[in-house]
Design a protein around this motif. Structure first.
Motif, PDB file in Angstrom:
ATOM      1  N   GLU A  88       0.866  -1.186   0.000  1.00  0.00           N
ATOM      2  CA  GLU A  88       0.000   0.000   0.000  1.00  0.00           C
ATOM      3  C   GLU A  88       0.903   1.237   0.000  1.00  0.00           C
TER       4      GLU A  88
ATOM      5  N   PHE B  21       4.070  -0.639   2.959  1.00  0.00           N
ATOM      6  CA  PHE B  21       4.024  -1.935   3.654  1.00  0.00           C
ATOM      7  C   PHE B  21       3.340  -2.992   2.777  1.00  0.00           C
TER       8      PHE B  21
ATOM      9  N   ASP C  50       0.853  -5.635   1.811  1.00  0.00           N
ATOM     10  CA  ASP C  50      -0.557  -5.687   2.238  1.00  0.00           C
ATOM     11  C   ASP C  50      -1.230  -6.923   1.651  1.00  0.00           C
TER      12      ASP C  50
ATOM     13  N   VAL D 205      -1.877  -9.737   3.240  1.00  0.00           N
ATOM     14  CA  VAL D 205      -1.266 -11.004   3.674  1.00  0.00           C
ATOM     15  C   VAL D 205      -2.286 -11.860   4.413  1.00  0.00           C
TER      16      VAL D 205
ATOM     17  N   LEU E 257     -10.052   5.863   1.170  1.00  0.00           N
ATOM     18  CA  LEU E 257      -9.211   6.325   2.275  1.00  0.00           C
ATOM     19  C   LEU E 257      -7.943   6.969   1.725  1.00  0.00           C
TER      20      LEU E 257
ATOM     21  N   ARG F  48       3.381  -5.025  11.518  1.00  0.00           N
ATOM     22  CA  ARG F  48       4.295  -5.775  10.644  1.00  0.00           C
ATOM     23  C   ARG F  48       5.337  -4.787  10.121  1.00  0.00           C
TER      24      ARG F  48
ATOM     25  N   THR G 207      -2.565  -4.198  12.930  1.00  0.00           N
ATOM     26  CA  THR G 207      -2.931  -5.604  12.729  1.00  0.00           C
ATOM     27  C   THR G 207      -3.435  -6.235  14.031  1.00  0.00           C
TER      28      THR G 207
ATOM     29  N   ASN H 279      -7.183  -7.648  14.229  1.00  0.00           N
ATOM     30  CA  ASN H 279      -7.240  -9.100  14.410  1.00  0.00           C
ATOM     31  C   ASN H 279      -6.449  -9.442  15.664  1.00  0.00           C
TER      32      ASN H 279
ATOM     33  N   ARG I  56      -6.097 -11.821  17.563  1.00  0.00           N
ATOM     34  CA  ARG I  56      -5.479 -13.164  17.669  1.00  0.00           C
ATOM     35  C   ARG I  56      -5.418 -13.666  19.113  1.00  0.00           C
TER      36      ARG I  56
ATOM     37  N   ILE J   6     -13.114  -9.877   8.668  1.00  0.00           N
ATOM     38  CA  ILE J   6     -13.656  -9.375   7.408  1.00  0.00           C
ATOM     39  C   ILE J   6     -12.790  -9.912   6.263  1.00  0.00           C
TER      40      ILE J   6
ATOM     41  N   ARG K 222     -10.912  -8.769   3.110  1.00  0.00           N
ATOM     42  CA  ARG K 222     -10.459  -7.523   2.482  1.00  0.00           C
ATOM     43  C   ARG K 222     -10.197  -7.729   0.997  1.00  0.00           C
TER      44      ARG K 222
ATOM     45  N   PHE L 227     -10.598   1.026   0.070  1.00  0.00           N
ATOM     46  CA  PHE L 227     -10.828  -0.071   1.020  1.00  0.00           C
ATOM     47  C   PHE L 227     -12.162  -0.722   0.686  1.00  0.00           C
TER      48      PHE L 227
ATOM     49  N   PHE M 192     -17.497  -5.225  10.113  1.00  0.00           N
ATOM     50  CA  PHE M 192     -16.732  -3.999   9.836  1.00  0.00           C
ATOM     51  C   PHE M 192     -16.965  -2.909  10.888  1.00  0.00           C
TER      52      PHE M 192
ATOM     53  N   GLN N 237     -14.102  -1.363  13.297  1.00  0.00           N
ATOM     54  CA  GLN N 237     -13.655   0.034  13.217  1.00  0.00           C
ATOM     55  C   GLN N 237     -14.010   0.785  14.511  1.00  0.00           C
TER      56      GLN N 237
ATOM     57  N   CYS O  40     -10.746  -0.312  16.538  1.00  0.00           N
ATOM     58  CA  CYS O  40      -9.786   0.707  16.033  1.00  0.00           C
ATOM     59  C   CYS O  40      -9.999   2.083  16.666  1.00  0.00           C
TER      60      CYS O  40
ATOM     61  N   VAL P 231      -5.649   3.729  11.197  1.00  0.00           N
ATOM     62  CA  VAL P 231      -7.013   3.994  10.702  1.00  0.00           C
ATOM     63  C   VAL P 231      -7.991   4.403  11.794  1.00  0.00           C
TER      64      VAL P 231
HETATM   65  C1  HEM Z   1      -5.360   3.331   4.240  1.00  0.00           C
HETATM   66  C2  HEM Z   1      -5.853   2.494   5.118  1.00  0.00           C
HETATM   67  C3  HEM Z   1      -5.217   1.189   5.477  1.00  0.00           C
HETATM   68  C4  HEM Z   1      -3.925   0.768   5.327  1.00  0.00           C
HETATM   69  C5  HEM Z   1      -2.753   1.544   4.762  1.00  0.00           C
HETATM   70  C6  HEM Z   1      -3.856  -0.591   5.818  1.00  0.00           C
HETATM   71  C7  HEM Z   1      -2.709  -1.361   5.834  1.00  0.00           C
HETATM   72  C8  HEM Z   1      -2.626  -2.648   6.306  1.00  0.00           C
HETATM   73  C9  HEM Z   1      -1.439  -3.456   6.323  1.00  0.00           C
HETATM   74  C10 HEM Z   1      -0.066  -2.989   5.829  1.00  0.00           C
HETATM   75  C11 HEM Z   1      -1.748  -4.647   6.851  1.00  0.00           C
HETATM   76  C12 HEM Z   1      -0.784  -5.828   7.105  1.00  0.00           C
HETATM   77  C13 HEM Z   1      -0.729  -6.814   6.003  1.00  0.00           C
HETATM   78  C14 HEM Z   1      -1.808  -7.845   6.017  1.00  0.00           C
HETATM   79  O1  HEM Z   1      -1.979  -8.579   6.987  1.00  0.00           O
HETATM   80  O2  HEM Z   1      -2.506  -7.919   5.021  1.00  0.00           O
HETATM   81  C15 HEM Z   1      -3.146  -4.634   7.167  1.00  0.00           C
HETATM   82  C16 HEM Z   1      -3.860  -5.675   7.713  1.00  0.00           C
HETATM   83  C17 HEM Z   1      -5.203  -5.599   8.060  1.00  0.00           C
HETATM   84  N1  HEM Z   1      -6.030  -4.508   7.956  1.00  0.00           N
HETATM   85 FE1  HEM Z   1      -5.562  -2.716   7.181  1.00  0.00          FE
HETATM   86  N2  HEM Z   1      -5.094  -0.961   6.259  1.00  0.00           N
HETATM   87  C18 HEM Z   1      -5.952   0.089   6.076  1.00  0.00           C
HETATM   88  C19 HEM Z   1      -7.291   0.136   6.396  1.00  0.00           C
HETATM   89  C20 HEM Z   1      -7.968  -0.836   7.104  1.00  0.00           C
HETATM   90  C21 HEM Z   1      -9.305  -0.708   7.630  1.00  0.00           C
HETATM   91  C22 HEM Z   1     -10.212   0.520   7.483  1.00  0.00           C
HETATM   92  C23 HEM Z   1      -9.608  -1.885   8.236  1.00  0.00           C
HETATM   93  C24 HEM Z   1     -10.869  -2.274   8.951  1.00  0.00           C
HETATM   94  C25 HEM Z   1     -11.438  -1.502   9.860  1.00  0.00           C
HETATM   95  C26 HEM Z   1      -8.459  -2.760   8.084  1.00  0.00           C
HETATM   96  C27 HEM Z   1      -8.390  -4.063   8.527  1.00  0.00           C
HETATM   97  C28 HEM Z   1      -7.277  -4.871   8.414  1.00  0.00           C
HETATM   98  C29 HEM Z   1      -7.258  -6.266   8.814  1.00  0.00           C
HETATM   99  C30 HEM Z   1      -8.429  -7.081   9.331  1.00  0.00           C
HETATM  100  C31 HEM Z   1      -5.952  -6.720   8.593  1.00  0.00           C
HETATM  101  C32 HEM Z   1      -5.415  -8.130   8.849  1.00  0.00           C
HETATM  102  C33 HEM Z   1      -4.901  -8.251  10.275  1.00  0.00           C
HETATM  103  C34 HEM Z   1      -4.448  -9.660  10.584  1.00  0.00           C
HETATM  104  O3  HEM Z   1      -5.206 -10.583  10.276  1.00  0.00           O
HETATM  105  O4  HEM Z   1      -3.370  -9.823  11.132  1.00  0.00           O
HETATM  106  N3  HEM Z   1      -7.480  -2.086   7.404  1.00  0.00           N
HETATM  107  N4  HEM Z   1      -3.666  -3.389   6.832  1.00  0.00           N
END
Ligand code: HEM
Length: 487
Positions: free
Chosen positions: A206, A210, A212, A214, A266, A304, A343, A347, A349, A368, A370, A393, A404, A408, A412, A428
């Motif tokens: 992203e 980082f 993203d 994963v 976003l 991460r 993260t 989540n 965990r 959720i 993604r 998003f 969701f 949030q 969050c 976020v």
């Molecule tokens: C610009 C906004 C955002 C950025 C830059 C961002 C970035 C990231 C990054 C770098 C990861 C780690 C890589 C991965 O596990 O896939 C991640 C994981 C995640 N993000 Fe976001 N994210 C954003 C918005 C959101 C929003 C709005 C939500 C929900 C409210 C969200 C939910 C999650 C979830 C559920 C994970 C996986 C966590 C896990 O299972 O360990 N993200 N995001």
């Protein structure tokens, strides 16, 4: 036949699910995997009969889960790329079709729409939460004008597996053709362009840089198998039952299922984010025997490192940076990965099990799916703040309120989750428009109970530019429109 939605680890060509997957839109159980996309937001122009006919015609373009699977196999064999299409409707879209309210998808947030800031949603109180209006802390006056008006639906077109220029030109031509064909019936409100960004290893990133995409719930045998090969399941089970993301489509035959979609544009302030990280790193270095850099501070924000390595697992050998087989069991007090990290907030965990004796199944039911994609300029070190860059998003779930919105709002945006004083998600978390977010606590040492902590407020580098709640209906529903009686 009615499918058993408790199942997981299935395959799209499972004969028991054939009727369901022919009828289900693609991109729900597995991402479409294309690098280029267009999100076409539209409003109906006609009366309900005309609107039904338009949608019925558009349905011919929509890619089912089964067709997506076939396209993937054919691409692997022949290299031939295929256009992928999703079609989703907002609640006003159902209204414009003249469908009776009793036959609309019944999620309360879907029915209210994202612009409704008055309806209180029950985010299942625990630790003092009560039903809340505007749980996302949105300020709609700050949204792009296109998102402020009525949006009846969105068509997602996606293409990949060819030269980027070619994919972009083809998508532009597809949008023009749609505009010409449907000019009398549909107002194309605006078109949002999305594109996948990759690092030098070809992994999806992203705009903050980082890796993203994963960690995501997995439904299919092939995806679970891949995750197993990539690190196993001994500490994290990525499998998810179909009912995490599918619900019965109230407008379709017994084999019809759909999914709720949350869409949020976003915008990311890349320069602001990295400047603030440099400042945070300076503060942390003052209390540390070895200097701490902005990249490490960034890992404490995200959970991460840029290459995907979980911050709680750094120093462990024997797995790839896309590793997902980890939990916070060995980090119950957040000494390695801060409780506020993105993260960990999204989540936990196992944190809610340890902290609130909440059953693990409840925490897992918040997950959720993604399916977002980046938009805008690709410069990772821009000289200006708030460039035209960010994340489109998009997530899918069986309940917008319980998944969701809960994630949030209750995780969050909640400075008290998972412990008092944790602070909001630095990536976020959205504080109410009139309130300054309290600082998070940052540790200068990793896994060291004696490390000093610093209070530092990190927030505001992701801005919501608009969004909507949608339902992605079954093909049976779309195909039967125009042939059914109105309300
Ligand atoms: C610009 C906004 C955002 C950025 C830059 C961002 C970035 C990231 C990054 C770098 C990861 C780690 C890589 C991965 O596990 O896939 C991640 C994981 C995640 N993000 Fe976001 N994210 C954003 C918005 C959101 C929003 C709005 C939500 C929900 C409210 C969200 C939910 C999650 C979830 C559920 C994970 C996986 C966590 C896990 O299972 O360990 N993200 N995001």
């Amino acid at each position: 036949m009615s499918a058993n939605l408790n199942q997981t680890n299935i395959e799209i060509d499972d004969p028991n699910f054939r009727a369901v997957f022919q009828n289900l839109q693609g991109n729900i159980l597995k991402g479409h995997g294309r690098d280029h996309s267009r999100h076409i937001f539209f409003a109906f122009k006609g009366d309900s009969d005309q609107n039904q006919q338009v949608l019925n015609k558009l349905a011919e373009k929509v890619t089912s889960a089964e067709a997506q699977h076939q396209q993937q196999s054919s691409y692997k064999q022949t290299g031939q790329a295929h256009l992928f299409v999703n079609l989703m409707l907002s609640c006003s879209g159902y209204q414009q079709l003249g469908i009776a309210p009793k036959d609309w998808p019944d999620d309360p947030a879907f029915r209210a729409g994202m612009k409704d800031l008055q309806t209180p949603f029950d985010t299942l109180p625990r630790g003092g939460h009560t039903p809340t209006a505007n749980p996302l802390n949105d300020d709609i006056s700050q949204w792009e004008s296109g998102f402020q008006g009525r949006i009846d639906g969105m068509l997602l077109l996606a293409l990949g597996g060819m030269a980027p220029d070619h994919a972009e030109r083809t998508l532009t031509a597809e949008v023009q053709a749609l505009q010409q064909t449907y000019d009398d019936n549909l107002e194309l409100l605006f078109v949002q362009r999305g594109h996948v960004m990759r690092n030098d290893k070809g992994q999806v990133i992203e705009h903050f840089g980082f890796v993203d995409g994963v960690s995501n719930p997995k439904f299919l045998f092939s995806d679970l198998n891949e995750e197993f090969r990539n690190g196993g399941y001994s500490r994290n089970d990525p499998s998810a039952p179909l009912n995490l993301v599918l619900v019965k489509d109230p407008g379709g035959n017994p084999d019809s299922y759909g999914s709720y979609v949350v869409y949020r544009k976003l915008q990311q302030n890349i320069k602001g984010f990295w400047d603030r990280l440099a400042l945070l790193a300076n503060h942390l270095s003052e209390n540390s025997s070895s200097p701490i850099d902005a990249e490490y501070a960034g890992a404490l924000c995200v959970g991460r490192f840029k290459d995907g390595t979980p911050v709680s697992e750094q120093g462990n050998d024997g797995w790839s940076n896309l590793f997902n087989n980890f939990s916070y069991d060995d980090d119950a007090d957040g000494l390695r990965c801060p409780f506020h990290a993105h993260t960990r907030k999204t989540n936990p965990r196992g944190d809610t099990v340890r902290q609130f004796n909440s059953p693990p199944t409840i925490e897992r039911s918040r997950r959720i799916v993604r399916r977002g994609i980046s938009y805008g300029e690709t410069e990772l070190s821009p000289e200006q703040e708030w460039t035209d860059a960010g994340l489109l998003f998009m997530c899918m779930q069986a309940s917008i309120v319980d998944q969701f919105i809960f994630m949030q709002h209750t995780w969050c945006n909640n400075a008290g989750f998972v412990r008092p004083g944790t602070g909001i998600d630095p990536l976020v978390g959205q504080a109410p428009a009139d309130a300054a977010p309290p600082p998070q606590q940052w540790r200068s040492g990793w896994s060291n109970p004696n490390a000093s902590t610093t209070d530092f407020s990190f927030a505001g580098f992701v801005k919501t530019q608009g969004g909507e709640y949608f339902f992605m209906p079954s093909l049976d529903f779309l195909q039967s429109l125009g042939c059914r009686q109105g309300a």
